[in-house]
Design a protein around this motif. Structure first.
Motif, PDB file in Angstrom:
ATOM      1  N   GLU A 120      -4.703   0.684  16.303  1.00 57.80           N
ATOM      2  CA  GLU A 120      -4.683  -0.706  16.546  1.00 57.80           C
ATOM      3  C   GLU A 120      -3.888  -0.721  15.179  1.00 57.80           C
ATOM      4  O   GLU A 120      -3.480  -2.515  15.072  1.00 57.80           O
ATOM      5  CB  GLU A 120      -6.227  -0.827  15.684  1.00 57.80           C
ATOM      6  CG  GLU A 120      -7.235  -0.952  17.330  1.00 57.80           C
ATOM      7  CD  GLU A 120      -8.174  -1.823  16.602  1.00 57.80           C
ATOM      8  OE1 GLU A 120      -9.115  -1.656  15.853  1.00 57.80           O
ATOM      9  OE2 GLU A 120      -9.669  -1.346  17.867  1.00 57.80           O
ATOM     10  N   GLN A 121      -3.953  -0.545  14.323  1.00 58.21           N
ATOM     11  CA  GLN A 121      -3.128  -0.520  13.138  1.00 58.21           C
ATOM     12  C   GLN A 121      -0.818  -0.868  13.958  1.00 58.21           C
ATOM     13  O   GLN A 121      -0.821  -1.437  12.802  1.00 58.21           O
ATOM     14  CB  GLN A 121      -3.193   1.099  11.988  1.00 58.21           C
ATOM     15  CG  GLN A 121      -4.449   0.821  11.257  1.00 58.21           C
ATOM     16  CD  GLN A 121      -4.728   1.449  10.374  1.00 58.21           C
ATOM     17  OE1 GLN A 121      -3.156   2.661   9.805  1.00 58.21           O
ATOM     18  NE2 GLN A 121      -5.661   0.900   9.016  1.00 58.21           N
ATOM     19  N   ARG A 177       1.476  -3.863  13.389  1.00 55.46           N
ATOM     20  CA  ARG A 177       2.645  -3.299  12.578  1.00 55.46           C
ATOM     21  C   ARG A 177       4.125  -4.342  14.209  1.00 55.46           C
ATOM     22  O   ARG A 177       4.680  -4.465  13.260  1.00 55.46           O
ATOM     23  CB  ARG A 177       2.614  -1.905  12.595  1.00 55.46           C
ATOM     24  CG  ARG A 177       2.121  -2.156  10.925  1.00 55.46           C
ATOM     25  CD  ARG A 177       2.395  -1.134   9.945  1.00 55.46           C
ATOM     26  NE  ARG A 177       2.128  -0.199  10.740  1.00 55.46           N
ATOM     27  CZ  ARG A 177       2.159   1.486  10.801  1.00 55.46           C
ATOM     28  NH1 ARG A 177       2.085   2.059   8.957  1.00 55.46           N
ATOM     29  NH2 ARG A 177       1.856   2.768  11.486  1.00 55.46           N
TER      30      ARG A 177
END
Length: 180
Positions: free
Chosen positions: A40-41, A45
């Motif tokens: 998810e991170q 980004r």
């Protein structure tokens, strides 16, 4: 809103899988909590790539058409068909199959707006949009007639992109009347 988007994406993915036979459906990936958070991170980004608009998906991009290349391809197709047709010679099954493939290509090009016109046997007159390469006298002719097409006329969407080249047969002059 983000949670609603994820839910919509999940539902769409599941519906896409249901279109297929159960044996061909792909199970969702099994990720641990740490892997899910890292994914998810990483996705957060990454800039989102613009998706294709609906009109781009349904239509083919039309750019400039190279008419000279189209005319050359059509002329080579015409020559291949004439070569396979031969002079009534017996043909092998491979030659007949190649002839069918060439007819299929010609028909597909005609549906796309590319038409190849052969002029053999047509009546010739100076007003026609043809390039006469040679005039030769032929006994038995009553009018000027195209004996052989050297290069066909090619039309793309009813507009000529290649002028045909032909050999024209002229009636042989009769005996001159004698004076009495």
């Amino acid at each position: 809103m983000n949670r609603l988007n994820r839910l919509g994406a999940t539902v769409r993915a599941e519906l896409r899988q249901r279109r297929h036979h159960p044996a061909f459906r792909i199970d969702p990936p099994v990720l641990g909590a740490g892997q899910r958070l890292a994914l998810e991170q990483l996705l957060a980004r990454t800039p989102a790539a613009p998706g294709p608009e609906a009109s781009e998906v349904d239509s083919v991009e039309e750019g400039p058409v190279d008419e000279k290349a189209l005319a050359e391809a059509a002329t080579n197709l015409w020559r291949a068909q004439r070569r396979l047709a031969g002079d009534g010679e017996r043909t092998s099954s491979r030659e007949r199959q190649a002839g069918r493939y060439l007819r299929t290509v010609r028909d597909a090009l005609a549906e796309a707006g590319l038409v190849v016109q052969d002029h053999d046997g047509d009546t010739f007159h100076p007003g026609r949009s043809l390039e006469a390469l040679l005039f030769q006298e032929e006994p038995g002719l009553t009018t000027e007639t195209v004996l052989e097409t050297v290069r066909p006329s090619v039309y793309f969407h009813d507009r000529r992109i290649q002028m045909g080249q032909v050999i024209v047969g002229s009636p042989a002059p009769g005996p001159e009347p004698t004076e009495q």
